[in-house]
Design a protein around this motif. Structure first.
Motif, PDB file in Angstrom:
ATOM      1  N   VAL A 231      -1.388   1.415  14.771  1.00  0.00           N
ATOM      2  CA  VAL A 231      -2.008   2.716  14.499  1.00  0.00           C
ATOM      3  C   VAL A 231      -3.476   2.585  14.124  1.00  0.00           C
ATOM      4  N   GLY A 232      -4.012   1.375  14.094  1.00  0.00           N
ATOM      5  CA  GLY A 232      -5.409   1.203  13.742  1.00  0.00           C
ATOM      6  C   GLY A 232      -5.638   1.117  12.245  1.00  0.00           C
ATOM      7  N   HIS A 233      -6.914   1.133  11.889  1.00  0.00           N
ATOM      8  CA  HIS A 233      -7.311   0.837  10.513  1.00  0.00           C
ATOM      9  C   HIS A 233      -6.934   1.922   9.514  1.00  0.00           C
ATOM     10  N   SER A 234      -6.837   3.164   9.946  1.00  0.00           N
ATOM     11  CA  SER A 234      -6.562   4.256   9.028  1.00  0.00           C
ATOM     12  C   SER A 234      -5.098   4.378   8.643  1.00  0.00           C
ATOM     13  N   GLY A 235      -4.224   3.619   9.284  1.00  0.00           N
ATOM     14  CA  GLY A 235      -2.819   3.686   8.956  1.00  0.00           C
ATOM     15  C   GLY A 235      -2.243   5.066   9.230  1.00  0.00           C
ATOM     16  N   THR A 236      -1.296   5.469   8.394  1.00  0.00           N
ATOM     17  CA  THR A 236      -0.677   6.791   8.555  1.00  0.00           C
ATOM     18  C   THR A 236      -0.819   7.605   7.275  1.00  0.00           C
ATOM     19  N   PHE A 237      -1.864   7.358   6.513  1.00  0.00           N
ATOM     20  CA  PHE A 237      -2.038   8.008   5.220  1.00  0.00           C
ATOM     21  C   PHE A 237      -2.208   9.515   5.331  1.00  0.00           C
ATOM     22  N   ARG A 238      -2.692  10.006   6.479  1.00  0.00           N
ATOM     23  CA  ARG A 238      -2.901  11.441   6.651  1.00  0.00           C
ATOM     24  C   ARG A 238      -1.693  12.156   7.202  1.00  0.00           C
ATOM     25  N   ASP A 239      -0.693  11.405   7.621  1.00  0.00           N
ATOM     26  CA  ASP A 239       0.495  12.025   8.181  1.00  0.00           C
ATOM     27  C   ASP A 239       1.364  12.607   7.071  1.00  0.00           C
ATOM     28  N   PRO A 240       2.191  13.604   7.385  1.00  0.00           N
ATOM     29  CA  PRO A 240       3.059  14.180   6.359  1.00  0.00           C
ATOM     30  C   PRO A 240       3.874  13.114   5.628  1.00  0.00           C
ATOM     31  N   ASN A 241       3.905  13.198   4.320  1.00  0.00           N
ATOM     32  CA  ASN A 241       4.633  12.266   3.468  1.00  0.00           C
ATOM     33  C   ASN A 241       4.239  10.800   3.701  1.00  0.00           C
ATOM     34  N   GLY A 242       2.995  10.596   4.116  1.00  0.00           N
ATOM     35  CA  GLY A 242       2.498   9.239   4.308  1.00  0.00           C
ATOM     36  C   GLY A 242       2.872   8.596   5.617  1.00  0.00           C
ATOM     37  N   GLY A 243       3.562   9.327   6.495  1.00  0.00           N
ATOM     38  CA  GLY A 243       3.874   8.815   7.818  1.00  0.00           C
ATOM     39  C   GLY A 243       4.820   7.635   7.820  1.00  0.00           C
ATOM     40  N   LYS A 244       4.727   6.813   8.858  1.00  0.00           N
ATOM     41  CA  LYS A 244       5.663   5.714   9.067  1.00  0.00           C
ATOM     42  C   LYS A 244       5.425   4.528   8.137  1.00  0.00           C
ATOM     43  N   VAL A 245       4.238   4.460   7.546  1.00  0.00           N
ATOM     44  CA  VAL A 245       3.940   3.334   6.652  1.00  0.00           C
ATOM     45  C   VAL A 245       4.585   3.521   5.286  1.00  0.00           C
ATOM     46  N   ALA A 246       4.636   4.759   4.795  1.00  0.00           N
ATOM     47  CA  ALA A 246       5.110   5.005   3.435  1.00  0.00           C
ATOM     48  C   ALA A 246       6.527   4.497   3.186  1.00  0.00           C
ATOM     49  N   PRO A 247       7.504   4.706   4.097  1.00  0.00           N
ATOM     50  CA  PRO A 247       8.844   4.192   3.818  1.00  0.00           C
ATOM     51  C   PRO A 247       8.897   2.678   3.671  1.00  0.00           C
ATOM     52  N   VAL A 248       8.042   1.969   4.405  1.00  0.00           N
ATOM     53  CA  VAL A 248       8.007   0.520   4.282  1.00  0.00           C
ATOM     54  C   VAL A 248       7.520   0.116   2.897  1.00  0.00           C
ATOM     55  N   ALA A 249       6.460   0.781   2.437  1.00  0.00           N
ATOM     56  CA  ALA A 249       5.955   0.506   1.090  1.00  0.00           C
ATOM     57  C   ALA A 249       7.007   0.837   0.036  1.00  0.00           C
ATOM     58  N   VAL A 250       7.682   1.976   0.197  1.00  0.00           N
ATOM     59  CA  VAL A 250       8.708   2.364  -0.777  1.00  0.00           C
ATOM     60  C   VAL A 250       9.840   1.347  -0.819  1.00  0.00           C
ATOM     61  N   GLN A 251      10.304   0.916   0.338  1.00  0.00           N
ATOM     62  CA  GLN A 251      11.416  -0.039   0.362  1.00  0.00           C
ATOM     63  C   GLN A 251      11.010  -1.388  -0.238  1.00  0.00           C
ATOM     64  N   TRP A 252       9.768  -1.785  -0.021  1.00  0.00           N
ATOM     65  CA  TRP A 252       9.289  -3.013  -0.650  1.00  0.00           C
ATOM     66  C   TRP A 252       9.301  -2.863  -2.173  1.00  0.00           C
ATOM     67  N   LEU A 253       8.832  -1.743  -2.673  1.00  0.00           N
ATOM     68  CA  LEU A 253       8.844  -1.494  -4.111  1.00  0.00           C
ATOM     69  C   LEU A 253      10.274  -1.460  -4.650  1.00  0.00           C
ATOM     70  N   GLU A 254      11.167  -0.799  -3.911  1.00  0.00           N
ATOM     71  CA  GLU A 254      12.548  -0.718  -4.352  1.00  0.00           C
ATOM     72  C   GLU A 254      13.187  -2.107  -4.444  1.00  0.00           C
ATOM     73  N   TRP A 255      12.853  -2.962  -3.514  1.00  0.00           N
ATOM     74  CA  TRP A 255      13.397  -4.320  -3.527  1.00  0.00           C
ATOM     75  C   TRP A 255      12.745  -5.163  -4.622  1.00  0.00           C
ATOM     76  N   GLN A 256      11.422  -5.197  -4.624  1.00  0.00           N
ATOM     77  CA  GLN A 256      10.722  -6.104  -5.526  1.00  0.00           C
ATOM     78  C   GLN A 256      10.784  -5.658  -6.983  1.00  0.00           C
ATOM     79  N   LEU A 257      10.747  -4.359  -7.237  1.00  0.00           N
ATOM     80  CA  LEU A 257      10.707  -3.877  -8.613  1.00  0.00           C
ATOM     81  C   LEU A 257      12.083  -3.498  -9.151  1.00  0.00           C
ATOM     82  N   ARG A 258      12.992  -3.101  -8.266  1.00  0.00           N
ATOM     83  CA  ARG A 258      14.302  -2.647  -8.731  1.00  0.00           C
ATOM     84  C   ARG A 258      15.453  -3.521  -8.251  1.00  0.00           C
ATOM     85  N   GLY A 259      15.147  -4.513  -7.424  1.00  0.00           N
ATOM     86  CA  GLY A 259      16.190  -5.405  -6.953  1.00  0.00           C
ATOM     87  C   GLY A 259      17.207  -4.733  -6.054  1.00  0.00           C
TER      88      GLY A 259
END
Length: 330
Positions: free
Chosen positions: A274-302
């Motif tokens: 998707v290029g340098h801007s990612g999907t930050f402007r897409d609704p609810n953070g687009g396709k990148v946001a779920p990846v970040a959330v799942q990483w946080l859920e794994w690393q911070l909450r096990g």
């Protein structure tokens, strides 16, 4: 998984940091893809009027502008009394361009907050509905350099100091609701460099670097007021995830070079074209946001289900056709 990483050529390393620093908030996408100014103006106009959304998680989120935390914006669940297993985690955010626009990634941060996190960005609301007039950027101090950054890694650490103090203050709405062991640092582009810098703090449990990577040490550094050396990678003491925009992301060579160099902590890299801007402007953070959330859920909450996005030969990102994924030490 086998790692297939190409070293970053010097000319691409310089161009990568140029994008990281020059235009890596909401206005950089046209510069990456060569879109006409009309498309940029249309994108800016749409983003300017798009309202905040509560996110898709179980805790509808809100933007919280607090008088006791000037020059920062807090993104949090609307109902702080809602039961969250293991208390709230914390995400310290570095803005694209190291700017002072604390709403440049508001969709992304609201989505994270809706999953039971406090996300904090430095600056004020200089984009989106009701935006304040943006402060002028100072002129570059040397030829070929960019204007001085508006935020620093210390701003992210001040956020952490504040929320941990609030967790201890009896009359605070955050009193007793924060788990001080569940703290992540993340950032976009130049803000990703801030995340790398802050990741050495012993209070940080994981890091996410979006569309960024440390400049090749032999390249000219156009940044004014802030720098990160490749040696900073050696001071990361937690698992780290790079989320890049594929080969069309001008920070791709730097991020992939970081991934190749890191061998003392678990590290993963996920690329979405998707290029340098990612999907930050897409609704609810687009396709990148779920990846970040799942990483946080794994690393911070096990969370075991979240871990399956990233580990195993049949991991979620391994099977996703739009993503290219690699990892070491997970």
């Amino acid at each position: 998984m086998e790692t297939n990483v190409r070293p970053a050529p010097l000319r691409y390393a310089f161009l990568g940091l140029s994008a990281v620093l020059a235009g890596c908030s909401h206005a950089d996408k046209p510069a990456i893809h060569g879109a006409p100014s009309e498309a940029r103006a249309a994108s800016d106009a749409a983003f300017a009027v798009a309202p905040d959304a509560p996110g898709t998680g179980p805790y509808p989120a809100m933007r919280d502008v607090r008088p006791d935390l000037p020059d920062h914006i807090v993104y949090r669940p609307q109902d702080l009394d809602a039961p969250v297993a293991g208390k709230l985690g914390v995400v310290l955010w570095g803005n694209g361009g190291c700017s002072a626009d604390a709403t440049s990634a508001r969709f992304h941060l609201l989505e994270i907050a809706s999953h039971g996190y406090i996300a904090i960005a430095p600056g004020k609301a200089y984009s989106g509905p009701g935006a304040l007039p943006a402060p002028p950027r100072e002129a570059p101090t040397r030829e070929g350099a960019f204007p001085p950054v508006q935020t620093l890694p210390a701003d992210l650490l001040s956020e952490l100091d504040w929320i941990l103090a609030e967790n201890q203050r009896a009359d605070s709405p955050f009193y007793g609701r924060i788990d001080p062991k569940k703290v992540a640092v993340a950032g976009h582009s130049c803000g990703g460099l801030q995340a790398i810098s802050v990741a050495s703090d012993p209070r940080i449990a994981t890091a996410i670097v979006h569309n960024s990577g440390v400049l090749d040490p032999s390249a000219f550094n156009p940044i004014t007021g802030f720098s990160v050396a490749k040696e900073a990678l050696n001071r990361i003491h937690t698992p780290v995830l790079y989320i890049l925009g594929g080969e069309s992301d001008i920070a791709y060579p730097n991020g992939m070079d970081d991934f190749a160099r890191i061998d003392h902590v678990p590290v993963a890299v996920a690329n979405l074209d998707v290029g340098h801007s990612g999907t930050f402007r897409d609704p609810n953070g687009g396709k990148v946001a779920p990846v970040a959330v799942q990483w946080l859920e794994w690393q911070l909450r096990g969370n075991e289900a979240a871990s399956r996005w990233f580990v195993g030969a049949d991991c979620g990102l391994c099977r996703a056709p739009e993503w290219t994924y690699d990892a070491k030490g997970l």
